[in-house]
Design a protein around this motif. Structure first.
Motif, mmCIF file in Angstrom:
data_model
loop_
_atom_site.group_PDB
_atom_site.id
_atom_site.type_symbol
_atom_site.label_atom_id
_atom_site.label_comp_id
_atom_site.label_asym_id
_atom_site.label_seq_id
_atom_site.Cartn_x
_atom_site.Cartn_y
_atom_site.Cartn_z
ATOM 1 N N ASP A 165 -0.259 12.291 13.101
ATOM 2 C CA ASP A 165 -0.005 12.732 14.471
ATOM 3 C C ASP A 165 -0.990 13.839 14.854
ATOM 4 O OD1 ASP A 165 1.306 12.915 16.926
ATOM 5 O OD2 ASP A 165 2.646 14.483 16.190
ATOM 6 N N ILE A 166 -1.427 13.839 16.090
ATOM 7 C CA ILE A 166 -2.380 14.859 16.534
ATOM 8 C C ILE A 166 -1.675 16.171 16.858
ATOM 9 C CG2 ILE A 166 -3.930 15.516 18.410
ATOM 10 C CD1 ILE A 166 -4.993 12.725 18.481
ATOM 11 N N TRP A 167 -0.583 16.104 17.623
ATOM 12 C CA TRP A 167 0.075 17.335 18.064
ATOM 13 C C TRP A 167 1.234 17.692 17.146
ATOM 14 C CZ3 TRP A 167 -3.329 19.337 20.941
ATOM 15 C CH2 TRP A 167 -4.073 18.565 21.834
ATOM 16 N N MET A 168 1.056 18.741 16.339
ATOM 17 C CA MET A 168 2.094 19.233 15.441
ATOM 18 C C MET A 168 2.170 20.752 15.586
ATOM 19 S SD MET A 168 1.634 16.891 12.009
ATOM 20 C CE MET A 168 -0.063 17.463 11.687
ATOM 21 N N PRO A 169 3.335 21.345 15.305
ATOM 22 C CA PRO A 169 3.530 22.774 15.593
ATOM 23 C C PRO A 169 2.721 23.730 14.730
ATOM 24 C CG PRO A 169 5.421 21.851 14.422
ATOM 25 C CD PRO A 169 4.560 20.697 14.822
ATOM 26 N N ASP A 170 2.510 23.412 13.456
ATOM 27 C CA ASP A 170 1.812 24.384 12.602
ATOM 28 C C ASP A 170 0.299 24.219 12.662
ATOM 29 O OD1 ASP A 170 1.950 21.941 11.322
ATOM 30 O OD2 ASP A 170 2.234 22.786 9.319
ATOM 31 N N ALA A 175 0.825 -1.202 0.000
ATOM 32 C CA ALA A 175 0.000 0.000 0.000
ATOM 33 C C ALA A 175 0.863 1.256 0.000
ATOM 34 C CB ALA A 175 -0.926 -0.002 1.218
ATOM 35 N N ARG A 176 0.234 2.368 -0.396
ATOM 36 C CA ARG A 176 0.886 3.680 -0.336
ATOM 37 C C ARG A 176 0.446 4.340 0.971
ATOM 38 N NH1 ARG A 176 -1.554 3.091 -5.026
ATOM 39 N NH2 ARG A 176 -3.209 4.524 -4.435
ATOM 40 N N ILE A 177 1.407 4.550 1.870
ATOM 41 C CA ILE A 177 1.087 5.055 3.202
ATOM 42 C C ILE A 177 1.773 6.397 3.435
ATOM 43 C CG2 ILE A 177 1.222 4.597 5.674
ATOM 44 C CD1 ILE A 177 1.182 1.630 5.064
ATOM 45 N N LEU A 178 0.997 7.365 3.884
ATOM 46 C CA LEU A 178 1.513 8.687 4.227
ATOM 47 C C LEU A 178 1.652 8.771 5.737
ATOM 48 C CD1 LEU A 178 2.226 11.677 3.703
ATOM 49 C CD2 LEU A 178 -0.245 12.162 3.648
ATOM 50 N N VAL A 179 2.867 9.033 6.223
ATOM 51 C CA VAL A 179 3.132 9.176 7.648
ATOM 52 C C VAL A 179 3.372 10.653 7.945
ATOM 53 C CG1 VAL A 179 4.683 8.596 9.551
ATOM 54 C CG2 VAL A 179 4.130 6.866 7.817
ATOM 55 N N VAL A 180 2.558 11.220 8.830
ATOM 56 C CA VAL A 180 2.661 12.645 9.170
ATOM 57 C C VAL A 180 2.976 12.772 10.650
ATOM 58 C CG1 VAL A 180 1.526 14.887 9.051
ATOM 59 C CG2 VAL A 180 0.850 13.073 7.445
ATOM 60 N N ASP A 181 4.200 13.218 10.954
ATOM 61 C CA ASP A 181 4.616 13.375 12.353
ATOM 62 C C ASP A 181 5.790 14.340 12.405
ATOM 63 O OD1 ASP A 181 5.840 12.811 15.040
ATOM 64 O OD2 ASP A 181 4.263 11.289 15.086
ATOM 65 N N ASP A 182 5.786 15.245 13.367
ATOM 66 C CA ASP A 182 6.861 16.229 13.444
ATOM 67 C C ASP A 182 8.117 15.685 14.107
ATOM 68 O OD1 ASP A 182 5.348 16.165 15.887
ATOM 69 O OD2 ASP A 182 6.395 17.972 16.530
ATOM 70 N N VAL A 230 11.203 13.355 13.986
ATOM 71 C CA VAL A 230 11.954 12.619 12.974
ATOM 72 C C VAL A 230 12.163 11.168 13.375
ATOM 73 C CG1 VAL A 230 14.182 13.342 13.946
ATOM 74 C CG2 VAL A 230 14.044 12.646 11.548
ATOM 75 N N GLY A 231 12.344 10.906 14.666
ATOM 76 C CA GLY A 231 12.542 9.536 15.117
ATOM 77 C C GLY A 231 11.324 8.660 14.857
ATOM 78 N N ILE A 232 10.137 9.224 15.090
ATOM 79 C CA ILE A 232 8.899 8.485 14.838
ATOM 80 C C ILE A 232 8.745 8.216 13.345
ATOM 81 C CG2 ILE A 232 6.373 8.563 14.963
ATOM 82 C CD1 ILE A 232 7.642 8.146 17.649
ATOM 83 N N ARG A 233 8.997 9.243 12.528
ATOM 84 C CA ARG A 233 8.875 9.068 11.075
ATOM 85 C C ARG A 233 9.807 7.969 10.569
ATOM 86 N NH1 ARG A 233 9.367 14.678 11.103
ATOM 87 N NH2 ARG A 233 11.343 14.609 9.944
ATOM 88 N N GLU A 234 11.053 8.002 11.025
ATOM 89 C CA GLU A 234 12.026 7.018 10.546
ATOM 90 C C GLU A 234 11.675 5.607 11.016
ATOM 91 O OE1 GLU A 234 15.781 8.442 11.894
ATOM 92 O OE2 GLU A 234 15.969 9.940 10.290
ATOM 93 N N LEU A 235 11.220 5.486 12.255
ATOM 94 C CA LEU A 235 10.853 4.177 12.789
ATOM 95 C C LEU A 235 9.681 3.574 12.016
ATOM 96 C CD1 LEU A 235 11.002 1.912 14.904
ATOM 97 C CD2 LEU A 235 9.482 3.292 16.345
#
Length: 234
Positions: free
Chosen positions: A52-57, A2-9, A11-16
């Motif tokens: 991710d729920i909590w992001m800076p922008d 599948a094509r999955i979009l990961v949105v998280d501020d 970097v460690g979470i994104r890479e994992l």
């Protein structure tokens, strides 16, 4: 796959998450904020979004509302957070999220949630009163029932239709298998085809399938395909 979009501020979470999902054969797009997530969604519809729920922008719930209001919420979205309340989980579900992952996210929980979400068929929704009944039903349960902040998931009922028996096979693969087993069977056939086509050259198979050699060896091992003979011929 599948094509999955990961949105998280983070970097460690994104890479994992990217590494785990990539090893499972998925195509992963990463976004570190809502702006990048918008751009990725405009380029094409992903099969699943981990948001991710909590992001800076812009926080994830606001982005979810935005997509819903624009008719872009036509893919399953799983919310992620380590600090969300049950009210936040209910709000996200009311808007259209299909599940919730609590951080820290274990590999087992991630893969189980992703597999379940990918089986969902999502019709574009708009955040309005039409979804309040579902949110109200969840709000009436206890926090344990919701499971959102206890490592569980938000249960959202979905009617399952049985496919015609004549259409329960794709080649030699039974479509009655659980998704992961059917996907593994497809991948075995897929990699066997490319190994034979490229005369077992791992370098050419890597180029043909778009997997780095390290990930290719790991995938073959995961699928139970002996790569020792192929490695000697590479």
């Amino acid at each position: 796959m599948a094509r999955i979009l990961v949105v998280d501020d983070e970097v460690g979470i994104r890479e994992l998450l990217s590494e785990i999902l990539y090893d499972e054969g998925h195509t992963v797009t990463l976004a570190e904020n809502a702006a990048q997530a918008r751009e990725a969604r405009q380029r094409g519809r992903p099969d699943l979004v981990l948001l991710d729920i909590w992001m800076p922008d812009t926080d994830g719930v606001s982005l979810l509302k935005e997509w819903a209001s624009q008719g872009l919420l036509d893919m399953p979205v799983v919310m992620m957070s380590g600090h969300a309340t049950v009210d936040t989980a209910v709000e996200a579900t009311r808007i259209g999220a299909v599940d919730f992952l609590e951080k820290p996210i274990t590999m087992q929980k991630l893969l189980k949630t992703v597999a379940s979400a990918l089986e969902r068929t999502v019709t574009p929704v708009v955040a309005n009163a039409g979804t309040r009944a579902q949110a109200g039903a969840i709000a009436g349960r206890t926090l344990t029932d919701v499971g959102a902040l206890a490592g569980g998931s938000i249960p959202v009922a979905a009617a399952a239709a049985e496919p015609p028996e004549a259409e329960n096979k794709l080649g030699s693969i039974s479509l009655d298998l659980p998704l992961r087993e059917a996907r593994d069977e497809f991948e075995r056939i897929y990699f066997d085809y490319h190994l034979r086509r490229e005369n077992h050259s791992m370098t050419r198979v890597s180029e043909r399938t778009g997997l780095e050699r390290t990930h290719l060896y790991r995938k073959l091992k995961q699928l139970g395909i002996d790569s020792s003979r192929r490695r000697n011929q590479s």
